[in-house]
Design a protein around this motif. Structure first.
Motif, PDB file in Angstrom:
ATOM      1  N   LEU A 380      46.324  33.645  45.677  1.00 60.29           N
ATOM      2  CA  LEU A 380      46.472  34.246  44.474  1.00 60.29           C
ATOM      3  C   LEU A 380      46.704  35.539  44.154  1.00 60.29           C
ATOM      4  O   LEU A 380      47.375  36.205  42.869  1.00 60.29           O
ATOM      5  CB  LEU A 380      45.088  34.450  44.152  1.00 60.29           C
ATOM      6  CG  LEU A 380      44.336  34.943  43.033  1.00 60.29           C
ATOM      7  CD1 LEU A 380      42.654  33.966  42.644  1.00 60.29           C
ATOM      8  CD2 LEU A 380      44.151  36.297  42.938  1.00 60.29           C
ATOM      9  N   ALA A 425      46.076  31.925  38.575  1.00 56.34           N
ATOM     10  CA  ALA A 425      45.560  32.553  38.899  1.00 56.34           C
ATOM     11  C   ALA A 425      46.454  33.281  37.711  1.00 56.34           C
ATOM     12  O   ALA A 425      46.061  34.989  37.669  1.00 56.34           O
ATOM     13  CB  ALA A 425      46.967  33.919  40.329  1.00 56.34           C
ATOM     14  N   THR A 466      38.592  33.272  36.546  1.00 59.21           N
ATOM     15  CA  THR A 466      40.172  32.787  37.977  1.00 59.21           C
ATOM     16  C   THR A 466      39.297  32.686  38.688  1.00 59.21           C
ATOM     17  O   THR A 466      40.003  31.012  39.152  1.00 59.21           O
ATOM     18  CB  THR A 466      41.224  33.734  38.034  1.00 59.21           C
ATOM     19  OG1 THR A 466      41.305  34.413  37.100  1.00 59.21           O
ATOM     20  CG2 THR A 466      42.300  33.711  39.347  1.00 59.21           C
TER      21      THR A 466
END
Length: 479
Positions: A380, A425, A466
């Motif tokens: 991420l 991400a 996210t």
């Protein structure tokens, strides 16, 4: 891998840093040459600094990925000409039941179209229409634009052709189209629902419109609201003009033959192999070819070969100069990939990525929950720092090799985790994915309706979305 000589290590890091700055900030004042040129610069510097030889630089370029990208872009161009996205747009407002219903529809259609036609293409052609829907229904554009961009990224995770990083993963991993779809589809579906619910929860007040302010439907013909989608790199007017010139030329040739006493042969090669006056037939052929491409991919045929074969079949069926559709291909993206392959390979040669992975590997075991969490956080962060495709190139082989030591099943799971997290991400910030930037730029350019989606407005939704979607998806991935 042993660390490179100190000088080469420094020079390789400098070349990669230049590539990174220009990839993330393409209009940086000191060198505003853009992403494609910046990528080439990074690759050339790797050769000039003798990190790579010229032959090694050529070998670093993955031709199968470039062919797959090219083929899918050509197919998307023909689908757009066949009004596929226009039909998707009509579904957005068909029997609409209000703002929240529109949010859900945008999420669903954005996700489906991205899984089949790539997220960047979907955002490119749907942004203006989504903005018009919001404006014409007296609704704030922000939640609708966020729904489009975030759902495009989530939906694109489901197939290898949904986004560039998935193309890279599918090519390098050997995971088939069907395995990819089965492995990630449940996570994508649940993630999409969670994303839509979060949008409604965060923007519920903005979506509440007084009765009488909201139009129940949006007309698609007449009254000045008919929307024609714009191709990715070529205006709809230009495409239409090419078609009308072709039709007019065909009509003139037929008329001249009739004047000379020649019998009209509508299916002759002199007229046109496909009668363009029968647009429904031509569109049906386009859809049949695309469905055939998808079926072939599901059957396990080579993805690059299947995509380029479908692209060539559409060019032949169109039976005219293919230049207008070829001009819609994003050659700058292909150039960016070429430079990026070389730059990342050079950076790998410095030994820095391997050294960092060796430090992290003991804490990133894929058969442990804590290890998956560490992997997800690293992916991420890197995806937002160096972009998702370079992250895949840097981590993919290392993650797979480490997972293979545990089990071959874990090796496939490692690739799926990389595909899922690196793509989702992109929703974290406005700079996280190209799809986000496309939505932002396209929305700001719409005449009289322009809207600027700011970095902070995106971040306020992007961070919780996210983290939530990534976590839920990790629990549902199937190896």
């Amino acid at each position: 891998m042993a660390m490179a000589a100190y000088v080469k290590l420094i020079l390789g890091s400098v070349a990669f840093s230049i590539f990174w700055v220009l990839a993330v900030f393409p209009t940086v004042p000191l060198l505003p040459i853009g992403r494609a040129a910046g990528s080439l610069l990074g690759g050339i510097l790797m050769v000039i600094f003798q990190i790579l030889t010229v032959d090694q630089a050529y070998q670093a370029i993955d031709l199968s990925i470039l062919v797959l990208l090219f083929g899918t872009m050509v197919v998307s161009g023909y689908l757009e000409r066949a009004d596929a996205f226009k039909y998707l747009g009509k579904l957005l407002t068909w029997k609409s039941k209000g703002a929240k219903d529109l949010i859900c529809r945008i999420c669903l259609i954005s996700a489906i179209s991205s899984a089949l036609f790539t997220n960047d293409t979907s955002c490119m052609v749907l942004t203006e229409f989504v903005l018009k829907i919001a404006r014409q229904n007296h609704l704030p554009p922000q939640p609708f634009l966020l729904a489009l961009a975030s759902s495009a990224n989530i939906g694109s995770t489901a197939t290898p052709i949904g986004n560039p990083q998935n193309l890279v993963i599918a090519t390098q991993s050997g995971v088939s189209f069907g395995e990819f779809l089965i492995g990630i589809l449940p996570a994508a579906m649940v993630g999409l629902v969670c994303n839509a619910l979060l949008l409604i929860f965060m923007y519920g007040d903005l979506l509440s419109v007084k009765k009488g302010q909201q139009d129940s439907t949006v007309a698609f013909n007449g009254d000045g609201v008919d929307h024609q989608f714009s191709p990715a790199t070529m205006s709809h007017v230009e495409t239409t003009n090419v078609d009308s010139v072709h039709h007019e030329s065909l009509r003139n040739r037929v008329n001249s033959k009739q004047a000379m006493g020649a019998a009209e042969v509508p299916w002759s090669l002199n007229g046109a192999y496909w009668d363009h006056r029968n647009q429904k037939l031509w569109k049906s052929c386009v859809y049949i070819v695309v469905v055939g491409m998808l079926v072939s991919l599901l059957m396990g045929f080579n993805m690059s070969g299947t995509a380029i074969t479908a692209a060539l079949a559409l060019m032949i069926l169109d039976f005219k100069d293919a230049v207008p559709c070829l001009e819609k291909v994003s050659y700058s993206l292909l150039i960016f990939f070429c430079g990026m392959f070389v730059t990342v390979q050079g950076f790998n040669k410095t030994g820095i990525p391997s050294a960092l992975w060796e430090l992290m590997e003991p804490y990133a075991k894929i058969d442990e929950i804590s290890g998956i969490v560490v992997l997800a956080l690293v992916i991420l962060v890197l995806s937002n720092l160096v972009s998702n495709v370079p992250t895949v190139l840097l981590l993919g082989a290392r993650m797979a090799a480490s997972a293979a030591l545990i089990s071959t099943a874990y090796e496939k799971k490692a690739w799926l985790i990389l595909a899922w997290v690196s793509t989702v991400a992109g929703n974290l910030s406005l700079l996280g994915s190209a799809a986000n930037l496309i939505v932002c730029e396209q929305a700001s350019r719409v005449p009289n309706l322009g809207y600027t989606l700011t970095f902070w407005n995106h971040l306020k939704f992007g961070v919780p979305s996210t983290l939530l979607v990534t976590a839920i998806g990790l629990l549902l991935l199937k190896s």
